[in-house]
Design a protein around this motif. Structure first.
Motif, PDB file in Angstrom:
ATOM      1  N   TRP A 152      -2.685  36.241 -24.884  1.00 15.46           N
ATOM      2  CA  TRP A 152      -1.895  37.396 -25.290  1.00 15.46           C
ATOM      3  C   TRP A 152      -1.187  38.036 -24.099  1.00 15.46           C
ATOM      4  CZ3 TRP A 152      -1.820  42.526 -24.026  1.00 15.46           C
ATOM      5  CH2 TRP A 152      -1.039  43.330 -24.859  1.00 15.46           C
ATOM      6  N   SER A 153      -1.899  38.172 -22.974  1.00 17.50           N
ATOM      7  CA  SER A 153      -1.248  38.853 -21.851  1.00 17.50           C
ATOM      8  C   SER A 153      -0.195  37.954 -21.207  1.00 17.50           C
ATOM      9  CB  SER A 153      -2.262  39.321 -20.822  1.00 17.50           C
ATOM     10  OG  SER A 153      -3.178  38.330 -20.545  1.00 17.50           O
ATOM     11  N   PHE A 154      -0.408  36.630 -21.275  1.00 14.94           N
ATOM     12  CA  PHE A 154       0.645  35.728 -20.796  1.00 14.94           C
ATOM     13  C   PHE A 154       1.931  35.935 -21.578  1.00 14.94           C
ATOM     14  CE2 PHE A 154      -2.561  32.709 -18.941  1.00 14.94           C
ATOM     15  CZ  PHE A 154      -2.066  32.830 -17.659  1.00 14.94           C
ATOM     16  N   VAL A 155       1.788  35.991 -22.896  1.00 15.61           N
ATOM     17  CA  VAL A 155       2.965  36.178 -23.742  1.00 15.61           C
ATOM     18  C   VAL A 155       3.626  37.507 -23.402  1.00 15.61           C
ATOM     19  CG1 VAL A 155       3.756  36.520 -26.102  1.00 15.61           C
ATOM     20  CG2 VAL A 155       2.069  34.775 -25.603  1.00 15.61           C
ATOM     21  N   ALA A 156       2.790  38.558 -23.295  1.00 15.11           N
ATOM     22  CA  ALA A 156       3.352  39.885 -23.034  1.00 15.11           C
ATOM     23  C   ALA A 156       4.089  39.906 -21.698  1.00 15.11           C
ATOM     24  CB  ALA A 156       2.239  40.926 -23.033  1.00 15.11           C
ATOM     25  N   LEU A 157       3.463  39.326 -20.667  1.00 12.02           N
ATOM     26  CA  LEU A 157       4.074  39.401 -19.341  1.00 12.02           C
ATOM     27  C   LEU A 157       5.358  38.592 -19.273  1.00 12.02           C
ATOM     28  CD1 LEU A 157       0.930  39.204 -17.043  1.00 12.02           C
ATOM     29  CD2 LEU A 157       2.282  41.203 -17.604  1.00 12.02           C
TER      30      LEU A 157
ATOM     31  N   GLY B 268       7.259  37.682 -21.748  1.00 14.72           N
ATOM     32  CA  GLY B 268       8.251  38.324 -22.609  1.00 14.72           C
ATOM     33  C   GLY B 268       8.879  39.521 -21.925  1.00 14.72           C
ATOM     34  N   LEU B 269       8.032  40.363 -21.314  1.00 15.60           N
ATOM     35  CA  LEU B 269       8.552  41.549 -20.631  1.00 15.60           C
ATOM     36  C   LEU B 269       9.475  41.161 -19.485  1.00 15.60           C
ATOM     37  CD1 LEU B 269       5.403  43.822 -20.516  1.00 15.60           C
ATOM     38  CD2 LEU B 269       7.574  44.368 -21.579  1.00 15.60           C
ATOM     39  N   LEU B 270       9.049  40.161 -18.733  1.00 14.53           N
ATOM     40  CA  LEU B 270       9.866  39.738 -17.596  1.00 14.53           C
ATOM     41  C   LEU B 270      11.247  39.273 -18.064  1.00 14.53           C
ATOM     42  CD1 LEU B 270       9.285  39.727 -14.642  1.00 14.53           C
ATOM     43  CD2 LEU B 270       8.687  37.326 -14.791  1.00 14.53           C
ATOM     44  N   SER B 271      11.272  38.497 -19.157  1.00 13.61           N
ATOM     45  CA  SER B 271      12.577  38.006 -19.599  1.00 13.61           C
ATOM     46  C   SER B 271      13.417  39.149 -20.176  1.00 13.61           C
ATOM     47  CB  SER B 271      12.418  36.864 -20.598  1.00 13.61           C
ATOM     48  OG  SER B 271      11.583  37.250 -21.636  1.00 13.61           O
ATOM     49  N   LEU B 272      12.761  40.129 -20.806  1.00  7.60           N
ATOM     50  CA  LEU B 272      13.526  41.285 -21.296  1.00  7.60           C
ATOM     51  C   LEU B 272      14.114  42.079 -20.138  1.00  7.60           C
ATOM     52  CD1 LEU B 272      11.380  42.691 -24.231  1.00  7.60           C
ATOM     53  CD2 LEU B 272      13.615  41.637 -24.345  1.00  7.60           C
ATOM     54  N   ILE B 273      13.324  42.228 -19.067  1.00  9.00           N
ATOM     55  CA  ILE B 273      13.805  42.983 -17.901  1.00  9.00           C
ATOM     56  C   ILE B 273      15.036  42.301 -17.315  1.00  9.00           C
ATOM     57  CG2 ILE B 273      13.245  43.590 -15.512  1.00  9.00           C
ATOM     58  CD1 ILE B 273      10.351  44.053 -16.521  1.00  9.00           C
ATOM     59  N   VAL B 274      14.947  40.970 -17.159  1.00  9.86           N
ATOM     60  CA  VAL B 274      16.095  40.256 -16.607  1.00  9.86           C
ATOM     61  C   VAL B 274      17.310  40.430 -17.517  1.00  9.86           C
ATOM     62  CG1 VAL B 274      16.998  37.987 -16.021  1.00  9.86           C
ATOM     63  CG2 VAL B 274      14.682  38.599 -15.383  1.00  9.86           C
ATOM     64  N   ARG B 275      17.101  40.301 -18.824  1.00 10.71           N
ATOM     65  CA  ARG B 275      18.222  40.453 -19.759  1.00 10.71           C
ATOM     66  C   ARG B 275      18.853  41.827 -19.632  1.00 10.71           C
ATOM     67  NH1 ARG B 275      15.746  36.231 -21.539  1.00 10.71           N
ATOM     68  NH2 ARG B 275      16.560  34.923 -23.227  1.00 10.71           N
ATOM     69  N   TRP B 276      18.017  42.861 -19.584  1.00 10.55           N
ATOM     70  CA  TRP B 276      18.581  44.212 -19.563  1.00 10.55           C
ATOM     71  C   TRP B 276      19.286  44.499 -18.230  1.00 10.55           C
ATOM     72  CZ3 TRP B 276      19.996  47.166 -23.308  1.00 10.55           C
ATOM     73  CH2 TRP B 276      20.379  48.473 -23.030  1.00 10.55           C
ATOM     74  N   THR B 277      18.726  44.034 -17.113  1.00 14.18           N
ATOM     75  CA  THR B 277      19.399  44.296 -15.838  1.00 14.18           C
ATOM     76  C   THR B 277      20.729  43.545 -15.778  1.00 14.18           C
ATOM     77  OG1 THR B 277      17.951  42.629 -14.906  1.00 14.18           O
ATOM     78  CG2 THR B 277      17.456  44.881 -14.361  1.00 14.18           C
TER      79      THR B 277
END
Lengths: 525, 506
Positions: free
Chosen positions: B4-9, B11-20
């Protein structure tokens, strides 16, 4: 051996390069006025002779860091020329061309190399038993991520704009040197740090006492009491000369020019108020709120008269000058006394029962946290001074890991108001989630044998931050409350976080005293 | 750490890159009168919100088709309508008829970026995670690294969140289709793929493998028994999903024909701008566009495309395996990209998606191919002012593939899935050291990409050759794509038929 160490450190460079790339992506984000502050300092140090540095006042952002930092800006300005000469004009206020932004942002990213090196040195000191073959479960790996990917540093340095990474590089490197037994180097690095940014004076007591007690005295009695005869004068003199030398280089020229009082007046502007515009989540935030609550209560019960209450305190504005209505107003001297009183027991413990470098680190964190709790005009950013060193402890014991999670989560959350622009809203939430989820899951896994890191109350308190954020950023702007109480979200954030910071401060103190009492039993090495 | 934490991390990392990335500029920012794809998407919101549905695809005084007329299938139009409702709620000026042309503001940019991120989060990202956790073998750490590297593929991030498009929706639906088909849920898979096709007609690039795989499966089950039932089921589901998407346009034949005409504009020429495909590369030598009649151009490209896709499709019909299906998706989309009519440089994303799915099998070639595909869009990205995100995301992808996937160590003949060729190489070309050859070619290619990128970004081309760098980039990428096409075709054609069965047994 050499080859295997090389291989085993590739993960570290991946982490470091990865975070540096992320920092590059943050270049076009929002910048605070600190960006202009540093541009102005580049211009001042480049254009004026040293004698004018601390007198120049064209911009309102006058030079108010110690001389070595001014020299650092001077060094940077040598490269700034090649990007855009106009940024070096003192009169070019608020100048921010694309090349200027690129240069200033890159200067932060590049100067962070020192931080990365320091983190590596800290990780090398983390020689705890390898509990797991899986890299992701090793304390070294967790520590490296906690430091390199620290949420606070990312948003304060690379969005808000400051050079904290570079400065914390000095601090962590000096801590690492102390851990490695290279005390003299540690002292040298710390005195350089003091002359780069004087906020680190807050942790100087820990350095002073530790070096005096554990370095200058070479032997302990069996009961840990001091052996006065073992005083090593050469070491003491060496330390003294090192420190004085650094200060002489830094302040010497200004003393020679008779400008010392001018420099000091710039460094310590006591004209500012007790709290920053946005209250840092410390003791005074709670104090102010208590005062407000009592005032309202008094008005409701008709114990107070409307006319006697000054307007500022009732409009709810978080103005610079805050007049307390019921509780006594606080002067800088009082905050100083409170801070010293809060630091003393920790320093006393360090003197009385030295625990080696770990005890020193604990004392350093307590000093930082105590000054954050009781200091005059504390910035919310100063919480990093406690969070980063606490990362080092968090991978060593179960209690400290729990403490770290509470302090880092509340401390980082209290940084949220720094970024108030809409495009940065998702960014700060995502980054915060990334860091928090990593720290909670990895530390919990590291200490899975010792049970849960947080008890129910602590976990509930931390989860409460989510509804708080939802209220402050989404619900509140849609309600009519926004016009009546514009500062309500800031107030709620700072008070809510102040509870967590105060709690961890007390808990850290208790753990230090416990640690000192039965430290011998727990000692690992 | 747990799954679960792998998915969360990740996922979050790819969202951060997308938003920046989305904080940077977009296509056509501040460039009147036509602006760019950003304005096109905004304009579609305006049109769908203000006009009745039967006027969407027709030219009228309120809907000038020459100004970014709607030329995507109905699902895109519905999506625009949905976004338009939200936009109208926030600020009616954003979708006001006509007066909103060329509307640009910080708040509006934020809104548009948020719609892409939302679409990505709802459709594409879950598909990647589902696929990774069902079909990538190994520990959850390995699965997460695979998902992370797919999610950090720079091409899609830069086009969707930088340049501005909604490829994540069509590619996401296609990925859901592949996922369901790999799970053997063929009906659901065809539904998902039909949605993809009805979101963006470019998904036709993927249609042949879907068709051939399902047909092959029916044939294998026997067209007289179970196979026929499956075929009917699939046909019904395809017809139903199309009917669902086209419902408002089916009542009137004029409507349907007009939509079709808008979707396939035959009169737009063999290729646009500088594309790394055969026709554009050939036109450096021969001026194809002027030499051949438009009608001949269409016929020629159609024939060439079919011919290129034929081997892979034939093999898939006779051996409908999942790994063959994935390889065939790569080959057919490459065939379309290299040889078909009216190709955009962005169409390489359609080939890149199935290549992403091959990362676990042939990590070395897949990441190399993905890097080149990002590079091939460099001229477009430079035009949009996305140089910094391009450099950073490409380096990040390289970093991830080298450390998480350890690609640089996976260059032996077996790792490249060319085992059947091993004997041949040993016999006829013993001097070829595949391992070091692949590595040095890779290094050479990466270094040349870096050099070409730097040159394109910094140097001014000589005045008599204004297109020097775009042409160089597209020629360089074309040679790579041709090589990748041949390589992936070889892997597919050489794959032994009973490999999948063996796996099942073991």
């Amino acid at each position: 051996m050499a080859a295997s160490t090389l291989v085993s450190w590739t993960w570290f460079s991946t982490l470091a390069i990865g975070v540096s790339l992320l920092k590059c992506l943050l270049i076009p984000t929002y910048r605070s006025t600190d960006f202009e502050v540093h541009r102005n300092w580049l211009a001042i140090t480049q254009n004026l002779p040293v004698s004018q540095w601390y007198y120049e006042a064209t911009s309102e952002w006058t030079l108010d860091y110690p001389p070595l930092f001014a020299w650092f800006e001077f060094f940077l300005s040598q490269f700034a020329k090649y990007f855009d000469k106009n940024m070096l004009e003192i009169k070019n206020l608020n100048y921010a061309s694309e090349a200027t932004v690129l240069f200033q942002r890159c200067s932060v990213i590049v100067s962070d190399i020192l931080f990365i090196y320091a983190v590596r040195e800290c990780c090398k000191c983390e020689n705890g038993k390898k509990r797991s073959w899986d890299l992701l479960d090793r304390p070294v790996f967790i520590l490296a991520v906690l430091l390199l990917w620290n949420f606070g540093l990312l948003i304060v340095d690379h969005i808000h704009f400051q050079y904290n990474g570079f400065l914390f590089g000095f601090l962590l490197l000096s801590v690492a040197r102390v851990f490695q037994g290279r005390n003299m180097e540690g002292a040298l690095l710390f005195s350089i740090l003091l002359n780069l940014k004087h906020i680190y004076l807050y942790v100087a007591p820990a350095y002073g006492i530790y070096l005096l007690r554990s370095y200058c005295f070479t032997q302990h009695s069996p009961d840990n009491s001091i052996k006065w005869r073992s005083f090593h004068f050469l070491r003491f003199a060496g330390l003294g000369i090192t420190v004085c030398f650094v200060f002489a280089i830094s302040f010497g020229p200004f003393i020679a020019m008779g400008q010392l009082s001018q420099v000091l007046s710039r460094l310590f502007p006591f004209k500012r108020g007790l709290c920053h515009a946005y209250w840092a989540p410390n003791f005074w935030a709670l104090y102010n709120v208590l005062d407000k609550a009592l005032t309202i209560l008094g008005l409701k019960l008709n114990l107070l008269q409307h006319e006697k209450i000054s307007k500022a305190s009732m409009t709810g504005g978080l103005v610079q000058e805050f007049h307390h209505t019921i509780l006594p107003s606080v002067s800088p001297a009082v905050t100083l006394i409170c801070t010293i009183a809060a630091i003393t027991p920790a320093v006393f413990c360090l003197w009385k029962k030295p625990q080696g470098p770990i005890g020193f680190l604990r004392c350093l964190i307590l000093c930082a946290l105590a000054s954050f709790m009781f200091g005059w005009h504390v910035h919310e950013k100063a919480i990093l001074l406690a969070i980063l060193p606490l990362s080092l402890l968090s991978v060593k014991s179960h209690t400290d890991a729990g403490l770290f999670i509470i302090l880092s989560t509340t401390g980082h959350f209290s940084l949220f108001p720094l970024l108030f622009t809409a495009p940065e809203l998702p960014l700060k939430i995502l980054l915060m989630l990334l860091f928090t989820i990593f720290s909670v899951t990895s530390l919990q896994r590291l200490f899975r044998k010792d049970g849960k890191l947080l008890n129910t109350l602590e976990a509930t308190y931390l989860t409460g931050l989510i509804p708080l954020e939802v209220f402050c950023e989404i619900i509140f702007p849609l309600t009519p409350l926004k016009a009546a109480f514009p500062f309500l979200p800031l107030l709620l954030t700072s008070v809510y976080c102040a509870l967590g910071v105060t709690y961890s401060f007390i808990k850290l103190y208790v753990s230090m005293i416990n640690y000192t009492e039965d430290g011998k039993h727990e000692k690992r090495h | 750490m747990d799954t679960w934490s792998f998915v969360a991390l990740s996922g979050l990392l790819s969202l951060i890159v997308r938003w920046t990335v989305s904080l940077s500029s977009y296509s056509g920012a501040g460039k009147p009168p036509m602006f760019g794809d950003y304005e096109a998407q905004r304009h579609w919101q305006e049109v769908t919100f203000n006009l009745p549905i039967h006027k969407w695809y027709f030219n009228s005084t309120d809907n000038n088709l020459l100004y970014w007329g709607l030329d995507y299938p109905p699902l895109t139009a519905y999506h625009s309508l949905l976004c338009a409702y939200v936009a109208h709620l926030v600020n009616p000026d954003w979708v006001a008829l006509k007066s909103s042309h060329g509307y640009e503001s910080q708040a509006h940019k934020l809104f548009m970026r948020a719609t892409v991120l939302a679409a990505d989060l709802i459709v594409y990202i879950p598909a990647v995670f589902m696929y990774a956790f069902y079909f990538c073998e190994g520990s959850s750490k390995k699965k997460a690294s695979f998902a992370l590297s797919v999610l950090l593929f720079p091409g899609l991030i830069l086009i969707d969140h930088g340049h501005f498009q909604y490829n994540c929706v069509s590619l996401g639906f296609a990925l859901w289709g592949i996922f369901f088909i790999a799970l053997q849920w063929d009906i659901l898979g065809s539904f998902a793929f039909c949605f993809a096709l009805n979101y963006k007609q470019m998904e036709l690039y993927h249609s042949l493998p879907f068709f051939c795989y399902l047909l092959g499966k029916c044939l294998r089950k026997g067209l007289k028994g179970k196979g026929l039932i499956l075929l009917i089921k699939i046909a019904v589901s395809v017809i139903m999903s199309f009917a669902l998407c086209w419902l408002p346009f089916l009542l009137d034949t004029q409507q349907s024909l007009q939509v079709l005409r808008r979707l396939f504009p035959v009169d737009r020429g063999l290729f646009e701008d500088k594309v790394a495909n055969t026709w554009c590369s050939l036109s450096v030598l021969i001026k194809m566009k002027t030499l051949l009649l438009p009608q001949t151009q269409v016929q020629l490209s159609f024939a060439a495309t079919l011919l290129a896709a034929l081997p892979s499709c034939t093999k898939l019909i006779f051996q409908p395996t999942i790994s063959g299906f994935r390889l065939s998706l790569v080959n057919c989309s490459f065939a379309f990209f290299l040889f078909s009519f009216q190709v955009h440089e962005k169409s390489i994303l359609l080939a890149a998606l199935p290549v992403c799915l091959l990362i676990p099998e042939v990590p070395f070639m897949a990441t190399w191919c993905l890097l080149v595909s990002t590079f091939s869009m460099l001229p477009l990205l430079l035009k949009d002012g996305l140089l910094l995100p391009y450099i950073v995301t490409s380096l990040a992808f390289l970093l991830v593939s080298i450390t998480l996937l350890a690609v640089s160590g996976l260059t032996s003949v077996d790792d490249l899935k060319l085992t059947p060729l091993a004997h041949f190489i040993r016999k006829c070309a013993a001097w070829v050291k595949v391992e070091s050859l692949a590595k040095s070619l890779f290094m050479l290619s990466v270094v040349s990409m870096a050099v070409l990128s730097v040159m394109s970004a910094t140097l001014n081309p000589p005045s008599n050759l204004p297109d020097l760098f775009p042409v160089a980039v597209s020629l360089f990428s074309y040679l790579h794509f041709l090589a990748f096409f041949i390589y992936f075709s070889a892997v597919h054609l050489l794959e032994s038929p009973n490999k999948e069965d063996q796996k099942k047994v073991s």
